[in-house]
Design a protein around this motif. Structure first.
Motif, PDB file in Angstrom:
ATOM      1  N   ALA A  51      14.762 -32.581  29.802  1.00 16.19           N
ATOM      2  CA  ALA A  51      15.393 -31.200  29.561  1.00 16.19           C
ATOM      3  C   ALA A  51      15.924 -31.550  28.030  1.00 16.19           C
ATOM      4  N   VAL A  52      16.463 -32.576  27.518  1.00 21.23           N
ATOM      5  CA  VAL A  52      16.754 -32.910  26.426  1.00 21.23           C
ATOM      6  C   VAL A  52      15.575 -32.701  25.445  1.00 21.23           C
ATOM      7  N   LEU A  53      14.514 -33.058  25.766  1.00 18.79           N
ATOM      8  CA  LEU A  53      13.126 -32.832  24.998  1.00 18.79           C
ATOM      9  C   LEU A  53      12.615 -31.599  25.402  1.00 18.79           C
ATOM     10  N   SER A  54      13.258 -30.632  25.749  1.00 19.09           N
ATOM     11  CA  SER A  54      12.941 -29.206  26.253  1.00 19.09           C
ATOM     12  C   SER A  54      11.482 -29.286  26.556  1.00 19.09           C
ATOM     13  N   GLY A  55      11.105 -30.308  27.721  1.00 14.83           N
ATOM     14  CA  GLY A  55       9.989 -30.203  28.466  1.00 14.83           C
ATOM     15  C   GLY A  55       8.804 -30.759  27.781  1.00 14.83           C
ATOM     16  N   GLN A  56       8.861 -31.120  26.385  1.00 13.18           N
ATOM     17  CA  GLN A  56       7.713 -31.575  25.713  1.00 13.18           C
ATOM     18  C   GLN A  56       7.675 -33.043  25.563  1.00 13.18           C
ATOM     19  N   VAL A  57       7.291 -33.819  26.533  1.00 14.74           N
ATOM     20  CA  VAL A  57       7.477 -35.055  26.769  1.00 14.74           C
ATOM     21  C   VAL A  57       5.848 -35.723  26.843  1.00 14.74           C
ATOM     22  N   ASP A  58       5.621 -36.490  25.878  1.00 18.54           N
ATOM     23  CA  ASP A  58       4.297 -37.457  25.879  1.00 18.54           C
ATOM     24  C   ASP A  58       4.150 -38.397  26.939  1.00 18.54           C
TER      25      ASP A  58
END
Length: 353
Positions: free
Chosen positions: A289-296
């Protein structure tokens, strides 16, 4: 090819390794009998003893100190700093020797490295001490202004595996968005973005419990316990760090023992095993969530990541969030070698403490 000496003191042992460039040529985990360590008033007083043991070990291995081109030690409890490699200086040594920020076996890393390096007429270095703090400002706001949050992770291993995974993804680390979970005696889970650890939890203060640390507790009940008159300050601190977590429930700090007891049908061990996987999964999801769901990628590392049963429990809960990459074990020695090699070849500029 540059010869590098890597020093990583632990509570009852000292790991050393010799590298030629980035290739490990020799390593040894030197055990120190508890009876010998108990003779020293403080951890820092072990400096001469451990230094002598290291030089003896190098001589026996045919890798004398005089052959080393550079020396680096693990970083200890220092003031909050950015990630990177630091030249050991008088200010750093003063903080470590006086336990300004706490007493820890890792404090010996810089002191021993400096002692040995002076014999060679060379500077000593540390890299990514456990007090690296790159937390973004928004994440520092807690539930009370007197108790702000701060970053604490197993930075050496976090950064090493993050760079390795970035390389495997074909992207610079600075362009990756990763969640890294270091699962060992202590547990730290962090969001990496733009080459920095922008938010994190560690079982010493918050987040999931670990083998001997309590992690996040009910602060209302903890406050009542503190003022109940039943416990002294040091007893409470031990509950939080040293005698909490798995050890408080099961009386062991060895994860392998917990798994073995679970496999033998121990219901309590099974519950704690599964609760730990549950809390790890929850903290990982929070970092996505900290990464707004944009996770590699989500990276599982540390000794506990060697347990297939534990990894399966975690991945069953979080596999929908991002690809999962396993990097079991720790790569602290390789990480220190990476930094020292970078300094000696001019690829990395050391920072001043």
């Amino acid at each position: 090819m540059e010869k590098l000496l890597i020093i990583n003191p632990g509570s009852t042992s000292t790991k050393i390794a010799v590298y030629e460039g980035l290739t490990r040529k020799f390593s040894e985990n030197i055990s120190h009998p508890l009876e010998e360590l108990k003779s020293f008033p403080s951890i820092i007083d072990q400096t001469e003893y451990r230094t002598h043991v290291i030089t003896d070990c190098l001589e026996r291995a045919g890798a004398p100190l005089s052959a080393m081109d550079g020396i680096i030690g693990i970083g200890g409890l220092l003031k909050s700093v950015d990630s990177g490699v630091y030249r050991v200086n008088d200010a750093m040594l003063a903080d470590l020797r006086s336990h300004t920020y706490g007493e820890h076996a890792a404090n010996l890393g810089a002191v021993i490295a400096d002692t040995l390096a002076k014999n060679l007429g060379k500077p000593a270095y540390i890299a990514d001490p456990i007090t690296v703090d790159e937390m973004q400002p928004l994440a520092r706001i807690s539930g009370h202004p007197l108790l702000p949050r701060y970053g604490r992770t197993h930075t050496l291993n976090h950064k090493r595996v993050a760079r390795t995974v970035a390389e495997e993804l074909g992207k610079p680390y600075e362009q990756c968005r990763l969640v890294v979970a270091h699962l060992g005696g202590g547990i730290s889970i962090a969001a990496h973005a733009e080459g920095r650890i922008i938010d994190s939890t560690t079982s010493r203060s918050e987040g999931t419990f670990s083998m001997d640390r309590s992690g996040q507790l009910n602060c209302w009940e903890l406050a009542k316990l503190c003022f109940s008159g039943k416990y002294e300050k040091q007893q409470v601190l031990k509950m939080l760090n040293g005698e909490g977590g798995v050890s408080a429930y099961l009386g062991t700090k060895d994860f392998r023992d917990v798994e073995a007891r679970r496999n033998e049908g121990d219901a309590t061990a099974s519950a704690i095993f599964e609760a730990l996987a549950y809390q790890v999964s929850k903290e990982i999801a929070a970092m996505t969530a900290v990464l707004s769901g944009q996770v590699d990628a989500i990276v599982l590392t540390g000794g506990i990541a060697n347990s297939r049963a534990f990894v399966n429990l975690v991945t069953d809960r979080i596999s929908y969030l991002a690809p999962i990459v396993l990097k079991p074990g720790e790569e602290e020695m390789d990480s220190l070698a990476y930094y020292l090699h970078g300094v000696l070849t001019g690829a990395i500029a050391p920072k001043e403490y």
